[in-house]
Design a protein around this motif. Structure first.
Motif, PDB file in Angstrom:
ATOM      1  N   ARG A  37     -29.546  56.099   4.949  1.00  0.00           N
ATOM      2  CA  ARG A  37     -29.037  56.634   3.685  1.00  0.00           C
ATOM      3  C   ARG A  37     -29.597  55.810   2.526  1.00  0.00           C
ATOM      4  NH1 ARG A  37     -22.547  57.844   4.484  1.00  0.00           N
ATOM      5  NH2 ARG A  37     -22.572  58.260   6.737  1.00  0.00           N
ATOM      6  N   ALA A  38     -29.958  56.476   1.467  1.00  0.00           N
ATOM      7  CA  ALA A  38     -30.447  55.765   0.286  1.00  0.00           C
ATOM      8  C   ALA A  38     -29.331  54.995  -0.397  1.00  0.00           C
ATOM      9  CB  ALA A  38     -31.091  56.737  -0.690  1.00  0.00           C
ATOM     10  N   HIS A  39     -28.090  55.464  -0.232  1.00  0.00           N
ATOM     11  CA  HIS A  39     -26.947  54.830  -0.875  1.00  0.00           C
ATOM     12  C   HIS A  39     -25.889  54.526   0.190  1.00  0.00           C
ATOM     13  CE1 HIS A  39     -28.809  55.896  -4.657  1.00  0.00           C
ATOM     14  NE2 HIS A  39     -28.889  57.149  -4.244  1.00  0.00           N
ATOM     15  N   PRO A  40     -26.008  53.389   0.869  1.00  0.00           N
ATOM     16  CA  PRO A  40     -25.087  53.062   1.961  1.00  0.00           C
ATOM     17  C   PRO A  40     -23.672  52.817   1.463  1.00  0.00           C
ATOM     18  CG  PRO A  40     -26.490  51.185   1.464  1.00  0.00           C
ATOM     19  CD  PRO A  40     -27.015  52.333   0.660  1.00  0.00           C
ATOM     20  N   LYS A  41     -22.712  52.982   2.391  1.00  0.00           N
ATOM     21  CA  LYS A  41     -21.308  52.756   2.081  1.00  0.00           C
ATOM     22  C   LYS A  41     -20.776  51.589   2.902  1.00  0.00           C
ATOM     23  CE  LYS A  41     -20.279  57.564   0.875  1.00  0.00           C
ATOM     24  NZ  LYS A  41     -19.426  58.746   1.163  1.00  0.00           N
ATOM     25  N   ALA A  42     -19.759  50.921   2.381  1.00  0.00           N
ATOM     26  CA  ALA A  42     -19.119  49.810   3.082  1.00  0.00           C
ATOM     27  C   ALA A  42     -18.159  50.383   4.116  1.00  0.00           C
ATOM     28  CB  ALA A  42     -18.392  48.901   2.097  1.00  0.00           C
ATOM     29  N   LYS A  43     -18.603  50.488   5.347  1.00  0.00           N
ATOM     30  CA  LYS A  43     -17.811  51.065   6.427  1.00  0.00           C
ATOM     31  C   LYS A  43     -18.494  50.745   7.745  1.00  0.00           C
ATOM     32  CE  LYS A  43     -20.159  55.511   6.677  1.00  0.00           C
ATOM     33  NZ  LYS A  43     -20.542  55.292   8.088  1.00  0.00           N
ATOM     34  N   VAL A  44     -17.873  51.128   8.843  1.00  0.00           N
ATOM     35  CA  VAL A  44     -18.549  51.076  10.130  1.00  0.00           C
ATOM     36  C   VAL A  44     -19.776  51.981  10.052  1.00  0.00           C
ATOM     37  CG1 VAL A  44     -18.372  51.734  12.566  1.00  0.00           C
ATOM     38  CG2 VAL A  44     -16.467  50.556  11.444  1.00  0.00           C
ATOM     39  N   ALA A  45     -20.907  51.490  10.559  1.00  0.00           N
ATOM     40  CA  ALA A  45     -22.153  52.244  10.507  1.00  0.00           C
ATOM     41  C   ALA A  45     -22.468  52.855  11.872  1.00  0.00           C
ATOM     42  CB  ALA A  45     -23.304  51.342  10.067  1.00  0.00           C
ATOM     43  N   LEU A  46     -23.016  54.059  11.849  1.00  0.00           N
ATOM     44  CA  LEU A  46     -23.452  54.743  13.064  1.00  0.00           C
ATOM     45  C   LEU A  46     -24.971  54.799  13.100  1.00  0.00           C
ATOM     46  CD1 LEU A  46     -20.462  55.629  13.305  1.00  0.00           C
ATOM     47  CD2 LEU A  46     -21.315  57.863  14.085  1.00  0.00           C
ATOM     48  N   VAL A  47     -25.525  54.397  14.243  1.00  0.00           N
ATOM     49  CA  VAL A  47     -26.968  54.439  14.461  1.00  0.00           C
ATOM     50  C   VAL A  47     -27.234  55.250  15.722  1.00  0.00           C
ATOM     51  CG1 VAL A  47     -29.054  53.102  14.978  1.00  0.00           C
ATOM     52  CG2 VAL A  47     -27.358  52.204  13.358  1.00  0.00           C
ATOM     53  N   ILE A 148     -27.783  65.524  26.050  1.00  0.00           N
ATOM     54  CA  ILE A 148     -28.545  66.570  25.359  1.00  0.00           C
ATOM     55  C   ILE A 148     -27.806  66.982  24.083  1.00  0.00           C
ATOM     56  CG2 ILE A 148     -29.843  67.268  27.393  1.00  0.00           C
ATOM     57  CD1 ILE A 148     -27.939  69.616  27.797  1.00  0.00           C
ATOM     58  N   ALA A 149     -27.738  68.274  23.782  1.00  0.00           N
ATOM     59  CA  ALA A 149     -27.309  68.721  22.452  1.00  0.00           C
ATOM     60  C   ALA A 149     -25.869  68.377  22.106  1.00  0.00           C
ATOM     61  CB  ALA A 149     -27.516  70.229  22.318  1.00  0.00           C
ATOM     62  N   GLY A 150     -25.013  68.159  23.095  1.00  0.00           N
ATOM     63  CA  GLY A 150     -23.640  67.760  22.799  1.00  0.00           C
ATOM     64  C   GLY A 150     -23.549  66.474  22.001  1.00  0.00           C
ATOM     65  N   THR A 151     -24.645  65.705  21.990  1.00  0.00           N
ATOM     66  CA  THR A 151     -24.702  64.477  21.191  1.00  0.00           C
ATOM     67  C   THR A 151     -24.416  64.749  19.721  1.00  0.00           C
ATOM     68  OG1 THR A 151     -26.386  63.663  22.728  1.00  0.00           O
ATOM     69  CG2 THR A 151     -26.143  62.455  20.668  1.00  0.00           C
ATOM     70  N   VAL A 152     -24.782  65.932  19.241  1.00  0.00           N
ATOM     71  CA  VAL A 152     -24.564  66.255  17.825  1.00  0.00           C
ATOM     72  C   VAL A 152     -23.071  66.270  17.512  1.00  0.00           C
ATOM     73  CG1 VAL A 152     -24.959  67.976  16.018  1.00  0.00           C
ATOM     74  CG2 VAL A 152     -26.738  67.511  17.719  1.00  0.00           C
ATOM     75  N   PHE A 153     -22.239  66.723  18.439  1.00  0.00           N
ATOM     76  CA  PHE A 153     -20.794  66.671  18.230  1.00  0.00           C
ATOM     77  C   PHE A 153     -20.312  65.220  18.112  1.00  0.00           C
ATOM     78  CE2 PHE A 153     -20.375  71.028  20.343  1.00  0.00           C
ATOM     79  CZ  PHE A 153     -20.002  71.669  19.167  1.00  0.00           C
ATOM     80  N   VAL A 154     -20.920  64.318  18.865  1.00  0.00           N
ATOM     81  CA  VAL A 154     -20.554  62.894  18.763  1.00  0.00           C
ATOM     82  C   VAL A 154     -20.920  62.374  17.382  1.00  0.00           C
ATOM     83  CG1 VAL A 154     -20.794  60.602  19.787  1.00  0.00           C
ATOM     84  CG2 VAL A 154     -20.946  62.637  21.246  1.00  0.00           C
ATOM     85  N   HIS A 155     -22.111  62.705  16.913  1.00  0.00           N
ATOM     86  CA  HIS A 155     -22.514  62.302  15.563  1.00  0.00           C
ATOM     87  C   HIS A 155     -21.509  62.783  14.515  1.00  0.00           C
ATOM     88  CE1 HIS A 155     -27.042  62.304  16.887  1.00  0.00           C
ATOM     89  NE2 HIS A 155     -26.383  61.283  17.367  1.00  0.00           N
ATOM     90  N   LYS A 156     -21.115  64.040  14.640  1.00  0.00           N
ATOM     91  CA  LYS A 156     -20.244  64.631  13.621  1.00  0.00           C
ATOM     92  C   LYS A 156     -18.853  64.014  13.641  1.00  0.00           C
ATOM     93  CE  LYS A 156     -18.469  67.203  10.519  1.00  0.00           C
ATOM     94  NZ  LYS A 156     -17.347  66.222  10.423  1.00  0.00           N
ATOM     95  N   ILE A 157     -18.261  63.902  14.802  1.00  0.00           N
ATOM     96  CA  ILE A 157     -16.858  63.483  14.883  1.00  0.00           C
ATOM     97  C   ILE A 157     -16.719  61.976  14.714  1.00  0.00           C
ATOM     98  CG2 ILE A 157     -14.892  63.353  16.469  1.00  0.00           C
ATOM     99  CD1 ILE A 157     -15.695  66.186  17.423  1.00  0.00           C
ATOM    100  N   ALA A 158     -17.571  61.202  15.372  1.00  0.00           N
ATOM    101  CA  ALA A 158     -17.524  59.752  15.162  1.00  0.00           C
ATOM    102  C   ALA A 158     -17.922  59.407  13.732  1.00  0.00           C
ATOM    103  CB  ALA A 158     -18.437  59.043  16.159  1.00  0.00           C
ATOM    104  N   GLY A 159     -18.873  60.181  13.181  1.00  0.00           N
ATOM    105  CA  GLY A 159     -19.262  59.955  11.791  1.00  0.00           C
ATOM    106  C   GLY A 159     -18.120  60.199  10.831  1.00  0.00           C
ATOM    107  N   ALA A 160     -17.325  61.228  11.081  1.00  0.00           N
ATOM    108  CA  ALA A 160     -16.165  61.497  10.234  1.00  0.00           C
ATOM    109  C   ALA A 160     -15.140  60.381  10.348  1.00  0.00           C
ATOM    110  CB  ALA A 160     -15.536  62.834  10.612  1.00  0.00           C
ATOM    111  N   ALA A 161     -14.968  59.855  11.558  1.00  0.00           N
ATOM    112  CA  ALA A 161     -14.025  58.747  11.750  1.00  0.00           C
ATOM    113  C   ALA A 161     -14.467  57.513  10.973  1.00  0.00           C
ATOM    114  CB  ALA A 161     -13.898  58.428  13.243  1.00  0.00           C
ATOM    115  N   ALA A 162     -15.745  57.217  11.022  1.00  0.00           N
ATOM    116  CA  ALA A 162     -16.250  56.064  10.269  1.00  0.00           C
ATOM    117  C   ALA A 162     -16.137  56.301   8.770  1.00  0.00           C
ATOM    118  CB  ALA A 162     -17.702  55.803  10.657  1.00  0.00           C
ATOM    119  N   GLU A 163     -16.439  57.517   8.326  1.00  0.00           N
ATOM    120  CA  GLU A 163     -16.361  57.850   6.900  1.00  0.00           C
ATOM    121  C   GLU A 163     -14.927  57.710   6.389  1.00  0.00           C
ATOM    122  OE1 GLU A 163     -19.123  58.560   3.969  1.00  0.00           O
ATOM    123  OE2 GLU A 163     -19.598  58.922   6.070  1.00  0.00           O
ATOM    124  N   ALA A 164     -13.958  57.944   7.281  1.00  0.00           N
ATOM    125  CA  ALA A 164     -12.547  57.831   6.898  1.00  0.00           C
ATOM    126  C   ALA A 164     -12.071  56.386   6.835  1.00  0.00           C
ATOM    127  CB  ALA A 164     -11.681  58.611   7.880  1.00  0.00           C
ATOM    128  N   GLY A 165     -12.948  55.440   7.202  1.00  0.00           N
ATOM    129  CA  GLY A 165     -12.603  54.036   7.086  1.00  0.00           C
ATOM    130  C   GLY A 165     -11.986  53.420   8.321  1.00  0.00           C
TER     131      GLY A 165
END
Length: 329
Positions: A37-47, A148-165
């Motif tokens: 991200r060009a503008h990172p946030k102070a939170k848990v990061a997902l890679v 395989i493609a189910g990984t995208v659900f992990v990105h979305k849901i874990a990403g939302a959890a991290a975004e929520a702090g």
């Protein structure tokens, strides 16, 4: 096989340059194959990341509500540990980093090595390994089930959890819950061609399909003569139902994922049958995604992913996201 490229050995570099040119909210870490991200946030990061050739995965999911960094290897080749470590360093904001790894031997080895190196530097780090493919186990590049493609659900849901702090341990717990409840299987109508080789990665006859294929062209459960779209969907779903135990009154999210060269019209023909079969089984569909989410270059075919939902996963799945490949309000 014709390819739109300049030089095969510049394929990944020029693709990554094109991504950041098209999406100024992203940037490339200098000297690496890492998009952040060009503008990172102070939170848990997902890679996350892996070999190139699966676009829009993984760089397409870098952004608000999903990943903080994606690291790209050469086509169908795991990124090296130093590249993964560069991604971790680039996004660590002091609250920890979660690695989302697809279950392929090279990915697991290189991401785990990078995690060890990051931990030695004092970075709080955790990892999860996605193994959602119900087709085969212990395949060409895998010990256990493939990711395989189910990984995208992990990105979305874990990403939302991290975004929520949420804290690192909680984000990992939620990612593991997704992994335990997502089931996928795919099929191919035709192979793909890796730019460096210039020839198809495998062969299929004009009237043949591969059932249960991996996203790098790894063999599936069997080859058979081409049948109707409804019959093929039924074959994939029966395996998913048998392995998942999904049954009434469960509710699910569905991903009908194109592998790179399947027309959207054909994906919707396939999804029509998925919807019919789920309705017959009295399984409620909460959310549907139809399109290209994790491809295999220009392979023709598709995969089906079913994610069994509870209230927590539903809320996080529905949370906002803003990335090049997935946007929802």
């Amino acid at each position: 096989m014709k390819k739109l490229l300049n030089q095969a050995d510049r394929y990944v570099d020029e693709m990554l340059d094109g991504i950041v040119a098209a999406h100024p909210e992203l940037k490339r870490v200098p000297g690496t194959q890492v998009i952040v991200r060009a503008h990172p946030k102070a939170k848990v990061a997902l890679v996350s990341g892996g070999g190139s050739g699966h676009e829009p995965a993984h760089a397409g999911y870098v952004g608000d509500g999903m990943l903080d960094a994606a690291v790209s290897g050469s086509v169908f080749t795991s990124p090296t540990p130093d590249q993964v470590l560069a991604a971790i360093r680039a996004v660590d904001q002091g609250q920890g980093v979660l690695l989302v790894i697809k279950n392929y031997t090279g990915d697991v080895m290189n991401f785990e090595m990078a995690a060890d190196l990051a931990s030695m530097e004092g970075i709080a780090i955790e990892k999860v390994i996605v193994a959602d493919d119900v087709a085969v186990e212990n395949s060409t590049y895998t010990v256990g089930k493939r990711g395989i493609a189910g990984t995208v659900f992990v990105h979305k849901i874990a990403g939302a959890a991290a975004e929520a702090g949420l804290e690192l341990a909680e984000v990992k717990r939620i990612a593991e819950k997704v992994i335990q409840n997502v089931y996928s299987m795919g099929m191919a109508l035709s192979p793909c061609t890796v730019p460096a080789s210039g020839k198809p990665s495998f062969e299929l006859g004009e009237d043949e399909v591969e059932i249960g294929i991996g996203i790098h062209g790894e063999p599936g459960t069997h080859r058979e003569s081409l049948r109707s779209a409804d019959d093929i969907v039924d074959t994939l779903l029966e395996r998913i139902f048998a392995k998942s135990g999904i049954a009434p009154p469960d509710r699910v999210a569905v991903m009908l994922n194109g592998l790179g060269a399947t027309p959207q019209s054909e994906l919707y023909i396939a999804y029509r049958r998925v919807a019919e079969r789920l309705a017959e089984r009295r399984i409620a569909v909460h959310k549907t995604l139809v399109g290209e989410y994790m491809t295999s270059l220009e392979m023709a075919g598709f995969s089906i992913s079913l994610l069994k939902l509870d209230d927590e996963l539903t809320r996080l799945l529905d949370a906002p996201a803003d990335t090049p490949a997935h946007r929802q309000r």
